[in-house]
Design a protein around this motif. Structure first.
Motif: not given
Length: 369
Positions: A102-130
């Motif tokens: 999970a530690a390595l996968e989390g770093a890859v997810w964060d980098l992926y989101a940044k490369q796609n100019n998305q928040s990590l929440s958006q990249a994961l399909g999150g729907s809440k802002n609070k």
């Protein structure tokens, strides 16, 4: 996506106060961070949540370091991937070691989101802002100290109070809390401290109108929890018994619980967390995001996953200042009246303070292509 450098850090940070559970007391937190860099200088960050000793699970910090150093990072550093989900197949030959993965996968997810100019929440399909959050309080030597702690957290607006229990510190503790706080949302966490021989004690908790009792029986157990849930009114919430999608599926089919506490590190990362989320949503099993005494990096990942729709109960991601004199991220995580705002900046949405990181770094290793 490609990475041209991965950096592994081992940190030691002192928490403001000792934290006591049925496993013991912890104040110095020794944990791992993983930084994944691409050719454009962007960095993704993940946190290894294993503790120094293998008490919560079989994993511990030095084991995670060795697993990442010898196996996981060498598998990833030379590969091209289309998506962080690809890591599940890459990691599949290596048994368990979920927190290291999970530690390595989390770093890859964060980098992926940044490369796609998305928040990590958006990249994961999150729907809440609070997100509503609660607080987890350790075992105290005196009722007065526990009640003082609870009053402080109620005043701060936390949406749920969790107290730790263990044999000999259970019924009377909860009774005392309920006498002073008859209507607050209250749950207890046993951290696997009981067996079915204690069923009368666990039944006695029904009178206190608890939201749930978390992991009363052995880690990994599903059958005895199913027997227990049939005998008590209080919802059983599973934590240490759920390490994968299949564990969650079997628990639901057996009736082992009515609620699941999902921890990213315990189940092996964000991809598996999403799979469990979708399963529980279909089955009508509510989720909440548990805490592992994370630094700000891990807290940011918790916030992102908790933005998914079926995380309907308050989680354990409290403000950074609850645990640390100064966190290693900017801005720090801040809960206002028990509510966290989901960061909409790219990736985890927080900057890692390299000066603070270096202050706490015990060991560091750089991997390049």
């Amino acid at each position: 996506m490609e990475m041209n450098e991965i950096i592994l850090y081992k940190l030691k940070m002192r928490m403001k106060n000792p934290f006591t559970t049925s496993f013991g007391t912890e104040q110095d937190r020794i944990f791992l961070l993983v930084e994944a860099k691409d050719a454009n200088g962007r960095s993704g960050w993940g946190e290894g949540v294993a503790s120094e000793r293998p008490l919560y699970s079989e994993e511990f910090t030095q084991q995670s370091w060795y697993m990442l150093e010898q196996f996981l990072i060498p598998e990833v550093i030379h590969r091209k991937m289309d998506h962080p989900n690809d890591l599940q197949a890459i990691f599949q030959p290596y048994k368990r070691n979920h927190m290291a993965k999970a530690a390595l996968e989390g770093a890859v997810w964060d980098l992926y989101a940044k490369q796609n100019n998305q928040s990590l929440s958006q990249a994961l399909g999150g729907s809440k802002n609070k997100i509503e959050v609660g607080i987890s309080l350790g075992i105290e030597d005196s009722y007065a100290k526990l009640l003082e702690n609870i009053q402080g957290k109620v005043n701060e607006g936390y949406k749920r109070i969790k107290i730790k229990i263990k044999p000999g510190k259970d019924i009377e503790v909860v009774r005392e809390v309920r006498k002073h706080f008859p209507s607050i949302p209250l749950m207890v966490d046993a951290n696997s401290a009981y067996t079915l021989r204690d069923i009368d004690v666990l039944k006695a908790l029904d009178e206190f109108d608890l939201m749930m009792i978390e992991q009363p029986l052995a880690a990994g157990d599903l059958i005895d929890h199913a027997k227990l849930q049939k005998e008590i009114k209080t919802p059983v919430c599973l934590d240490e018994s759920i390490h994968s999608y299949n564990d969650a599926r079997q628990a639901i089919e057996l009736g082992s619980c009515k609620i699941i506490n999902l921890k990213i590190g315990r189940v092996g990362g964000l991809t598996e967390s999403k799979r469990i989320h979708d399963l529980c949503e279909q089955a009508g099993i509510p989720l909440w995001c548990g805490g592992m005494l994370e630094s700000g990096v891990g807290r940011a990942h918790n916030i992102a996953i908790a933005s998914l729709a079926n995380f309907t109960l308050p989680g354990d991601t409290a403000s950074s200042s609850r645990y640390w004199e100064k966190d290693i991220i900017d801005p720090e995580v801040v809960a206002e009246q028990g509510v966290l705002t989901v960061n909409d900046c790219p990736g985890i949405g927080y900057n890692v303070l390299m000066n603070e990181l270096e202050k706490h770094t015990m060991e560091k290793k750089v991997f390049t292509k």
